[in-house]
Design a protein around this motif. Sequence first.
Motif, PDB file in Angstrom:
ATOM      1  N   VAL A   1       3.926 -16.652 -77.000  1.00  0.00           N
ATOM      2  CA  VAL A   1       2.628 -17.246 -76.679  1.00  0.00           C
ATOM      3  C   VAL A   1       1.614 -16.172 -76.318  1.00  0.00           C
ATOM      4  O   VAL A   1       0.502 -16.134 -76.850  1.00  0.00           O
ATOM      5  N   VAL A   2       1.988 -15.278 -75.402  1.00  0.00           N
ATOM      6  CA  VAL A   2       1.085 -14.207 -74.999  1.00  0.00           C
ATOM      7  C   VAL A   2       1.083 -13.068 -76.027  1.00  0.00           C
ATOM      8  O   VAL A   2       0.191 -12.229 -76.010  1.00  0.00           O
ATOM      9  N   LYS A   3       2.093 -13.036 -76.898  1.00  0.00           N
ATOM     10  CA  LYS A   3       2.126 -12.132 -78.053  1.00  0.00           C
ATOM     11  C   LYS A   3       2.513 -10.695 -77.723  1.00  0.00           C
ATOM     12  O   LYS A   3       2.175  -9.768 -78.468  1.00  0.00           O
ATOM     13  N   LEU A   4       3.263 -10.467 -76.627  1.00  0.00           N
ATOM     14  CA  LEU A   4       3.823  -9.141 -76.416  1.00  0.00           C
ATOM     15  C   LEU A   4       4.924  -8.910 -77.445  1.00  0.00           C
ATOM     16  O   LEU A   4       5.607  -9.851 -77.866  1.00  0.00           O
ATOM     17  N   ASP A   5       5.130  -7.658 -77.830  1.00  0.00           N
ATOM     18  CA  ASP A   5       6.210  -7.392 -78.775  1.00  0.00           C
ATOM     19  C   ASP A   5       7.553  -7.612 -78.089  1.00  0.00           C
ATOM     20  O   ASP A   5       7.656  -7.607 -76.861  1.00  0.00           O
ATOM     21  N   GLN A   6       8.591  -7.812 -78.896  1.00  0.00           N
ATOM     22  CA  GLN A   6       9.887  -8.194 -78.342  1.00  0.00           C
ATOM     23  C   GLN A   6      10.459  -7.127 -77.416  1.00  0.00           C
ATOM     24  O   GLN A   6      11.018  -7.442 -76.362  1.00  0.00           O
ATOM     25  N   PHE A   7      10.313  -5.860 -77.784  1.00  0.00           N
ATOM     26  CA  PHE A   7      10.855  -4.791 -76.952  1.00  0.00           C
ATOM     27  C   PHE A   7      10.204  -4.808 -75.577  1.00  0.00           C
ATOM     28  O   PHE A   7      10.891  -4.763 -74.543  1.00  0.00           O
ATOM     29  N   THR A   8       8.888  -4.878 -75.536  1.00  0.00           N
ATOM     30  CA  THR A   8       8.172  -4.910 -74.254  1.00  0.00           C
ATOM     31  C   THR A   8       8.563  -6.128 -73.430  1.00  0.00           C
ATOM     32  O   THR A   8       8.790  -6.031 -72.215  1.00  0.00           O
ATOM     33  N   SER A   9       8.654  -7.284 -74.087  1.00  0.00           N
ATOM     34  CA  SER A   9       9.028  -8.515 -73.379  1.00  0.00           C
ATOM     35  C   SER A   9      10.390  -8.363 -72.726  1.00  0.00           C
ATOM     36  O   SER A   9      10.588  -8.721 -71.551  1.00  0.00           O
ATOM     37  N   ASN A  10      11.352  -7.833 -73.472  1.00  0.00           N
ATOM     38  CA  ASN A  10      12.709  -7.675 -72.935  1.00  0.00           C
ATOM     39  C   ASN A  10      12.744  -6.668 -71.794  1.00  0.00           C
ATOM     40  O   ASN A  10      13.454  -6.869 -70.792  1.00  0.00           O
ATOM     41  N   VAL A  11      11.969  -5.583 -71.907  1.00  0.00           N
ATOM     42  CA  VAL A  11      11.938  -4.586 -70.838  1.00  0.00           C
ATOM     43  C   VAL A  11      11.382  -5.190 -69.549  1.00  0.00           C
ATOM     44  O   VAL A  11      11.946  -5.010 -68.457  1.00  0.00           O
ATOM     45  N   LEU A  12      10.276  -5.926 -69.650  1.00  0.00           N
ATOM     46  CA  LEU A  12       9.649  -6.510 -68.458  1.00  0.00           C
ATOM     47  C   LEU A  12      10.566  -7.524 -67.784  1.00  0.00           C
ATOM     48  O   LEU A  12      10.717  -7.528 -66.554  1.00  0.00           O
ATOM     49  N   VAL A  13      11.179  -8.389 -68.576  1.00  0.00           N
ATOM     50  CA  VAL A  13      12.087  -9.390 -67.998  1.00  0.00           C
ATOM     51  C   VAL A  13      13.323  -8.714 -67.416  1.00  0.00           C
ATOM     52  O   VAL A  13      13.824  -9.109 -66.351  1.00  0.00           O
ATOM     53  N   ALA A  14      13.842  -7.695 -68.096  1.00  0.00           N
ATOM     54  CA  ALA A  14      15.018  -6.990 -67.577  1.00  0.00           C
ATOM     55  C   ALA A  14      14.737  -6.389 -66.206  1.00  0.00           C
ATOM     56  O   ALA A  14      15.561  -6.487 -65.283  1.00  0.00           O
ATOM     57  N   TRP A  15      13.559  -5.780 -66.032  1.00  0.00           N
ATOM     58  CA  TRP A  15      13.211  -5.207 -64.734  1.00  0.00           C
ATOM     59  C   TRP A  15      13.052  -6.288 -63.666  1.00  0.00           C
ATOM     60  O   TRP A  15      13.453  -6.097 -62.508  1.00  0.00           O
ATOM     61  N   SER A  16      12.485  -7.423 -64.031  1.00  0.00           N
ATOM     62  CA  SER A  16      12.352  -8.504 -63.050  1.00  0.00           C
ATOM     63  C   SER A  16      13.723  -9.017 -62.627  1.00  0.00           C
ATOM     64  O   SER A  16      13.921  -9.366 -61.452  1.00  0.00           O
ATOM     65  N   LEU A  17      14.668  -9.039 -63.556  1.00  0.00           N
ATOM     66  CA  LEU A  17      16.027  -9.464 -63.207  1.00  0.00           C
ATOM     67  C   LEU A  17      16.690  -8.447 -62.287  1.00  0.00           C
ATOM     68  O   LEU A  17      17.385  -8.813 -61.328  1.00  0.00           O
ATOM     69  N   ILE A  18      16.479  -7.170 -62.577  1.00  0.00           N
ATOM     70  CA  ILE A  18      17.059  -6.128 -61.727  1.00  0.00           C
ATOM     71  C   ILE A  18      16.525  -6.238 -60.302  1.00  0.00           C
ATOM     72  O   ILE A  18      17.278  -6.142 -59.321  1.00  0.00           O
ATOM     73  N   LEU A  19      15.219  -6.447 -60.168  1.00  0.00           N
ATOM     74  CA  LEU A  19      14.601  -6.515 -58.842  1.00  0.00           C
ATOM     75  C   LEU A  19      14.936  -7.808 -58.104  1.00  0.00           C
ATOM     76  O   LEU A  19      15.033  -7.813 -56.870  1.00  0.00           O
ATOM     77  N   GLY A  20      15.089  -8.903 -58.845  1.00  0.00           N
ATOM     78  CA  GLY A  20      15.225 -10.194 -58.181  1.00  0.00           C
ATOM     79  C   GLY A  20      16.633 -10.704 -57.974  1.00  0.00           C
ATOM     80  O   GLY A  20      16.852 -11.612 -57.164  1.00  0.00           O
ATOM     81  N   THR A  21      17.625 -10.127 -58.660  1.00  0.00           N
ATOM     82  CA  THR A  21      18.964 -10.706 -58.650  1.00  0.00           C
ATOM     83  C   THR A  21      19.607 -10.712 -57.273  1.00  0.00           C
ATOM     84  O   THR A  21      20.389 -11.611 -56.953  1.00  0.00           O
TER      85      THR A  21
END
Length: 613
Positions: free
Chosen positions: A303-323
């Motif tokens: 929807v926001v149109k970030l590329d897949q690599f960037t999307s995965n990196v951002l979500v991965a970091w949020s998981l690392i910080l929030g888990t």
Amino acid sequence: MAVVEATDVDRSRPMTREEKKVILASSLGTVFEWYDFYLYGSLAAIIGAQFFTSFPEATRNVFALLAFAAGFIVRPFGALVFGSLGDLVGRKYTFLMTILIMGLSTFIVGLLPGYESWGMAAPIILIALRMLQGLALGGEYGGAATYVAEHAPMNRRGYYTSWIQTTATMGLLLSLVVILMVQSYVNGNYEPVPQFSNGEPLLGPDGLQVMLEPFKAWGWRIPFLGSIFLLLISLYIRLQMEESPAFKHMKEEGTQSKAPLKEAFGQWKNGKIALIALFGLVAGQAVVWYSGQFYALFFINNVVKLDQFTSNVLVAWSLILGTAGFVFFGSLSDKIGRKPIILLGCALAVVSYFTVFRMITETANPALAQAQANTVVTVSADPETCSFQFNPTGTAKFTSACDIAKAMLAKSSVNYTSVDVAAGAPTVVQIGDKQIPVYDGTLPAEELKAAKAEFDKTVNGALTEAGYPIDPKTNTTIAKADHFFDVFNGQNFKLVLLLTYLIVLVTMVYGPMAAALVEMFPTRIRYSGMSLPYHIGNGWFGGLLPATAFAISAQSGNIYAGLWYAIVVAGLTVIIGLIFVPNSGYRRSLFGDDTEHKVHHSGYDNAPPSKGW
């Protein structure tokens, strides 16, 4: 004075070596199983392009998400089958069955040819494999949560079982990390792959043959094939586990339930608990969980149109910080109860989702957010010619001018409003002060091709002129990560914080959930009793959320409209939970609640009586 059984021990002592082994074995095996299950979700868009090429482009995303959801739809049936087996034959051997089914299904997905090779057989087999994964997962969670809880000291069940709660997020994180590593290696070392359709070169708008980056063409299969090694490790871990002490006691006495499903759901005293658990806890937890992780990933990517690599990196970091929040809130629930934390997480989602997702758009793609705010786009059409934007069965053909217009705008993440006109009036898209007639999708093939090309060119030109970043190559404002650690600039770091907030809500509703559910049911039907409401909630309310939210947004003309689904469900859970869910389970002995078993006769002197449960 009541005697404390070995299975109900004092919370003040440290965790024993055997208890650590139980948690590690259950958690690691479950991480690997979630990794298998979520590989598909992380690669849904790529897999959709491989297996759903026969469908119109506007429907591929929703079909890919619905194939993902197919695994969730069957989870309650897996809960019934494996939950019953777990209460009849034991927790350990049920674990072995679920991990074997899951691992083999995932491995076969990696081998499965695409639509171009096998035609309709390819997506049919894909969905069948997804359903096998869902059945296996339906038996996995209840067993892991029950197994750990029955080994845990009373008053530390929230802390012990919270480690099981981390496994779904850790499995998602593992899948993202593996995907990022494979994607970087494959795309950096192999050439793009030319694409064909029906044996003929597939041409792009520029008339040149479409070239697909190697990861999207074939590299996506590597994480699926590599899961065979995780399967072997998981099987080894599960074989080292001992049976649950509570189940062994019941088996020795011969007093386990002979018909756990009938006892768990055929008797109102137990059936009402399942209903309260589902609507007062699990449904809200499910929509918050999938909104915060999977829909957030889908939203920033598609929807926001970030590329897949960037999307995965951002979500991965949020998981690392929030888990870590899973363990924090699980442990906190041992002190104040499960209910306040779970319902607070749902309530925060209700009041903040619209604001947070808007902030994500404004931060990740400022040009898109500005164009949405500054440009008025309308679709004027006879409402009788407008269909619901996506068709789950794939049987309908969206050929009306209204459907074509909405599909085009939804693809470009355009916010638009619908204007009703008289029957027979032409359908018109208005972008700013430009009015663009829409072609009829029933034209002869050659005319249709020319009309579509002209319409797409005109609409994209008008959107570009209005400020919409249609060409990603010219969008210099969009967030981008060049490597895994490229998150410390202002734009990417803010996105990580916003996504981490969504993960924190996930940990609030999910961290205490396993303990809350196991405390609701007696040991003889615990595996069956807790599994069904959990998997109905997460499989149906949660698993269908990404596809449902995307379809609602596309149909309504507002990229945020799909959030209403999660907000309404979470809000209802807050109301029902406040009224009907007690908050006394965290102070209750698991083994003092079933007078039919000798092992349950003793409990803590200070444990309050069960309030009807």
